[in-house]
Design an enzyme around this catalytic site. Structure first.
Site, short mmCIF file in Angstrom:
data_model
loop_
_atom_site.label_atom_id
_atom_site.label_comp_id
_atom_site.label_asym_id
_atom_site.label_seq_id
_atom_site.Cartn_x
_atom_site.Cartn_y
_atom_site.Cartn_z
N SER A 276 0.83 -1.22 0.00
CA SER A 276 0.00 0.00 0.00
C SER A 276 0.86 1.25 0.00
O SER A 276 1.95 1.28 0.55
CB SER A 276 -0.92 0.03 1.22
OG SER A 276 -1.58 1.27 1.26
N LYS B 215 -4.24 -6.85 3.43
CA LYS B 215 -4.27 -5.72 2.48
C LYS B 215 -5.71 -5.40 2.08
O LYS B 215 -6.10 -4.24 1.95
CB LYS B 215 -3.42 -6.05 1.25
CG LYS B 215 -3.52 -5.01 0.11
CD LYS B 215 -2.99 -3.67 0.57
CE LYS B 215 -3.02 -2.49 -0.37
NZ LYS B 215 -3.53 -2.48 -1.66
N HIS C 78 -7.26 -3.55 4.85
CA HIS C 78 -6.69 -2.18 4.78
C HIS C 78 -7.52 -1.35 3.79
O HIS C 78 -7.92 -0.22 4.08
CB HIS C 78 -5.23 -2.26 4.34
CG HIS C 78 -4.64 -0.95 3.88
ND1 HIS C 78 -4.94 -0.40 2.66
CD2 HIS C 78 -3.81 -0.08 4.49
CE1 HIS C 78 -4.31 0.76 2.54
NE2 HIS C 78 -3.61 0.97 3.64
N ASN C 79 -7.77 -1.92 2.62
CA ASN C 79 -8.51 -1.16 1.60
C ASN C 79 -9.96 -0.93 2.02
O ASN C 79 -10.54 0.11 1.71
CB ASN C 79 -8.46 -1.89 0.26
CG ASN C 79 -7.11 -1.75 -0.41
OD1 ASN C 79 -6.10 -1.50 0.25
ND2 ASN C 79 -7.05 -1.91 -1.72
N GLU D 226 -9.92 1.87 4.22
CA GLU D 226 -9.66 3.06 3.36
C GLU D 226 -10.97 3.56 2.74
O GLU D 226 -11.25 4.76 2.74
CB GLU D 226 -8.66 2.62 2.29
CG GLU D 226 -8.30 3.64 1.26
CD GLU D 226 -7.36 3.00 0.21
OE1 GLU D 226 -6.35 2.38 0.58
OE2 GLU D 226 -7.67 3.12 -0.99
#
Ligand code: NBP
Length: 494
Positions: A130, A185, A188-189, A192
């Protein structure tokens, strides 16, 4: 014979090029290849000129160029391209060679690819990366998982190129087996998506209820970014809101069509939360908010057809009312952002238990503190809490978060109520608040849902006055009665 390269990189689009340059700047010799070879030539002529970067005309040439065990980083479009490349690479590689997929692959694909490479004696690492283009060049947050035997081989390269948090620690750590890296990940997104939606809603409130222009909101966000709410996304939003159009001096944000795109990772996070039964509504709402934004033509049409209030932009509040609204919006963003983070970590916790990945939540929080898109001051506190209490179901339970949640309450509730009364959509802020209230509710109306399920489907229910696991059925009517099924039967509604 030519000096061998330390690592091979396949895929010279924005991420691949910048990662190759980052590695070369740290002294690693990198062999690069791209399906369209003209991009390799252009890269070597231009940005990679005079760097320790060499051209591989083919996959087989790259394999010959690499020191053993070979390390090959794939930075290509997620999906079929990764499988295509593996089909062609696997026959060329030897025992203990390592393939790293640094793209945004789905975690189940990475788990499948791990098994596939293991069958051939090869090592596979799924590494979420990222930080976008700039992070790839200057220091991303890297989330590797898969075959742990590969870690000592790739750690020196990854640690050298990763971002550093404010305390100097490296934003890259081994995170677990199989698909763990890509799951992390993905979450994480998802966070986000939620964070972006919440900031956009705060902007909308300040603009349409507060009567503030983008430049004024940019200054407010810059100010918020100095304190507890400090984050990369808030900082770039302040920059975006200050940006003028070239020529006429209007604000650029006002010229951008209000249709948000998506590439799937937020959707995958919501689907994973649904599959695991983890309440992560704020992340899901952020995905739905993009979906409703994409229905621009329908929204324009229903604007004139569907009744309801519209924010009154002709009669802005006075300065004192404006200041109060700004403070309330700060509180709302503060509370909702913590909820979004808590939902993401709760999803990681449940997935970890389900899949047995051995994820250390403190490490995840720690490596998200630098380089990545969701870096924020809150992650320091989250990392400390999980370091002390790794088994915590939800980070907000820890006393470290009681005072901030208490402080956000009143303004957050006022913001959501005011937005709803004014007809201003705030799906992120409202769903976070509802999640918060549900999560701290001793009783929910789910008793009625169980009764309804038992009424139409004989699904049975547990009772408050009996031990858990004992099921009851009521003959609600005489019509169509049948014996209740075993509670372990399919939960499909009949
Ligand atoms: P893209 O996701 O746009 O992919 C373009 C690259 O994939 C090009 O090198 C292209 O080669 C190659 N490629 C394709 Br398309 N199909 C291929 C195939 N069948 N075989 C071999 N190569 C193939 O690149 P990106 O934006 O640099 O992202 C790379 C990965 O990193 C993606 O998984 C992405 O989701 C992830 N990621 C991106 C960002 C970001 O900010 N962009 C951030 C974090 C992670 P060609 O030149 O010959 O067409």
């Amino acid at each position: 014979m030519d000096e061998k390269a330390d690592i091979g990189l396949i895929g010279l689009a924005v991420m691949g090029e910048n990662l190759a340059l980052n590695m070369a700047d740290k002294g690693w010799r990198v062999a690069v290849h791209n399906r369209s070879l003209d991009k390799v030539d252009a890269f070597l002529r231009d940005r990679a000129h005079n760097k320790p970067i060499i051209k591989a005309r083919s996959l087989s040439e790259m394999v010959l160029q690499l020191a053993k065990p070979r390390k090959i980083l794939l930075m290509v479009k997620a999906g079929a391209a990764v499988d295509d490349l593996l089909d062609r690479l696997i026959p060329l590689l030897g025992p203990e060679d390592i393939v790293i997929d640094g793209g945004n692959s789905h975690f189940s694909d990475s788990a499948r690819r791990s098994l596939r490479l293991a069958e051939k004696g090869l090592l596979f690492v799924g590494a979420g990366i990222s930080g976008g283009e700039e992070g790839a060049l200057l220091g991303p947050s890297i989330m590797p998982g898969g075959h742990e035997e590969a870690w000592p081989e790739i750690e020196p390269v990854f640690s050298s190129i990763a971002a550093r948090a404010a305390d100097g620690s490296v934003c890259c750590a081994w995170l677990g087996s199989s698909g763990a890296g890509h799951f992390i990940k993905m979450v994480h997104n998802g966070i986000e998506y939620a964070d972006m939606q919440l900031i956009a809603e705060a902007f909308d409130i300040l603009r349409r209820l507060g009567g503030l222009d983008p430049e004024a909101i940019s200054r407010i966000f810059s100010h918020w970014n100095q304190g507890d709410l400090s984050s990369y996304l808030l900082q770039i939003t302040a920059d975006i809101l200050a940006k003028k159009e070239e020529g006429d001096g209007g604000m650029l944000v006002d010229s951008i069509l209000d249709v948000a795109g998506e590439k799937g990772t937020g959707r995958w996070t919501a689907i994973a939360a649904l599959d695991l039964g983890v309440p992560a509504g704020t992340i899901a709402e952020a995905v739905f908010a993009r979906a409703i934004s994409a229905r621009k033509a329908q929204r324009v049409k229903s604007h004139t057809l569907l009744p309801g209030p519209q924010p009154d932009t002709t009669n802005p509040p006075d300065k004192a009312q404006q200041d109060a609204l700004v403070q309330d919006a700060f509180d709302a963003l503060h509370g909702a952002k913590l909820v979004a983070l808590a939902q993401g970590f709760a999803l990681l916790q449940d997935a970890n238990r389900q899949y047995g990945w051995d994820i250390d939540q403190a490490k995840v929080a720690s490596i998200w503190r630098g380089g990545c898109i969701i870096r924020t001051a809150f992650l320091d506190r989250i990392a400390s809490v999980f370091a002390e209490r790794p088994e915590l179901d939800n980070v907000l339970i820890d006393p470290a978060f009681h005072a901030p949640m208490a402080a956000s309450q009143t303004g957050w509730r006022r913001t959501v109520a005011k937005a709803m009364q004014s007809g201003l959509p705030v799906p992120g802020l409202a769903s976070a608040l509802s999640w918060y209230d549900a999560y701290r509710s001793r009783c929910l109306p789910a008793n009625l849902i169980q009764a309804q399920r038992d009424y139409f489907g004989a699904h049975r229910y547990e009772r408050n006055d009996r031990p858990r696991g004992e099921f009851f059925h009521t003959r609600w009517t005489e019509i169509g009665h049948r014996d209740p099924p075993n509670p372990s039967d399919s939960e499909e509604d009949r």
